[in-house]
Design a protein around this motif. Structure first.
Motif, short mmCIF file in Angstrom:
data_model
loop_
_atom_site.label_atom_id
_atom_site.label_comp_id
_atom_site.label_asym_id
_atom_site.label_seq_id
_atom_site.Cartn_x
_atom_site.Cartn_y
_atom_site.Cartn_z
N ASP A 83 -6.41 4.68 19.16
CA ASP A 83 -5.40 5.17 18.21
C ASP A 83 -4.01 5.23 18.82
O ASP A 83 -3.12 5.89 18.28
CB ASP A 83 -5.79 6.56 17.71
CG ASP A 83 -6.87 6.50 16.63
OD1 ASP A 83 -7.19 5.38 16.18
OD2 ASP A 83 -7.40 7.56 16.26
N ALA A 86 -1.56 4.10 16.35
CA ALA A 86 -1.82 4.55 14.99
C ALA A 86 -0.60 5.20 14.36
O ALA A 86 -0.35 5.04 13.16
CB ALA A 86 -3.00 5.52 14.98
N ASP A 94 -0.88 11.30 8.16
CA ASP A 94 -2.15 10.70 8.57
C ASP A 94 -2.14 10.36 10.05
O ASP A 94 -3.16 10.49 10.74
CB ASP A 94 -2.44 9.44 7.74
CG ASP A 94 -2.76 9.76 6.29
OD1 ASP A 94 -3.20 10.90 6.03
OD2 ASP A 94 -2.57 8.89 5.42
N ARG A 98 -4.86 11.71 12.76
CA ARG A 98 -5.67 10.80 13.57
C ARG A 98 -5.55 11.13 15.06
O ARG A 98 -6.45 10.85 15.85
CB ARG A 98 -5.26 9.35 13.32
CG ARG A 98 -5.75 8.82 11.99
CD ARG A 98 -5.38 7.37 11.79
NE ARG A 98 -5.97 6.48 12.78
CZ ARG A 98 -5.86 5.16 12.76
NH1 ARG A 98 -5.19 4.57 11.80
NH2 ARG A 98 -6.44 4.43 13.71
#
Length: 212
Positions: A83, A86, A94, A98
């Motif tokens: 991630d 990400a 979001d 995450r």
């Protein structure tokens, strides 16, 4: 305690183009100088870990102790988690979720409230994440050899569910710094959730007091 907004975030001004990690370290140096304090106890989160290593290596006179939380190490073999990018691709809320471990509805509510509070304080600048990541990989960076030159005590705290920076980063920091303690927090991701704040605060305070 002094907390400051890095370039391109919060109440700080524009970063001035293609700056580097060394420039961010110089900013930390300038903040410490402006307070008239020093040496100081430093806490760095995520990329802030590299700033701490660089500052401790280049300006050891300013550093009383180091605390790394979910921090990046200079070890090129530590790698990046699934991630890591990400936050560049996702909706900001979001992206933060995450970066946590297992999340619940209360975590989303907290993140949304934090974004709303931040927007009241300063205009959002969503490009800052990409700009800072570019800075971290541009120009000269601290090497693993820098860790052996750090003489102050260090607390290294990392979550076992960090999907942004693998645990190897914390292990490298703890192995490279002579006087270092590694604490692995079960169930913690890259972004510490409110449920672990008290533990992190207690450990950090104990470390600072012990360092003197």
């Amino acid at each position: 305690m002094v907390r400051y907004d890095p370039r391109d975030t919060g109440l700080s001004g524009p970063g001035g183009g293609r700056y580097t990690l060394s420039d961010l370290t110089d900013d930390a140096d300038a903040v410490i100088a402006a307070t008239g304090a020093g040496p100081v106890h430093l806490v760095g989160v995520s990329m802030g870990g590299m700033t701490l290593v660089d500052l401790a290596d280049r300006r050891s006179d300013l550093v009383a102790s180091l605390t790394f939380i979910a921090a990046m190490s200079p070890d090129p073999e530590a790698g990046m988690g699934e991630d890591f990018f990400a936050a560049l691709e996702a909706d900001p809320v979001d992206g933060m979720l995450r970066a946590m471990a297992t999340t619940e509805a209360s975590d989303r509510a907290w993140v949304e409230a934090e974004f709303a509070r931040a927007a009241e304080r300063a205009e959002p600048r969503p490009d800052a994440v990409a700009i800072h990541q570019d800075a971290a990989f541009r120009g000269s960076r601290p090497s693993v050899d820098c860790l052996a030159r750090i003489e102050v005590s260090a607390l290294v705290v990392h979550g076992d569910l960090d999907r942004v920076l693998p645990l190897r980063h914390a292990e490298s920091l703890a192995a490279g710094i002579a006087d270092a303690e590694l604490v692995v927090v079960s169930g913690m991701g890259h972004l510490p959730q409110p449920s672990v704040w008290d533990e992190l605060a207690d450990r950090t305070l104990a470390h600072v007091l012990n360092a003197g």
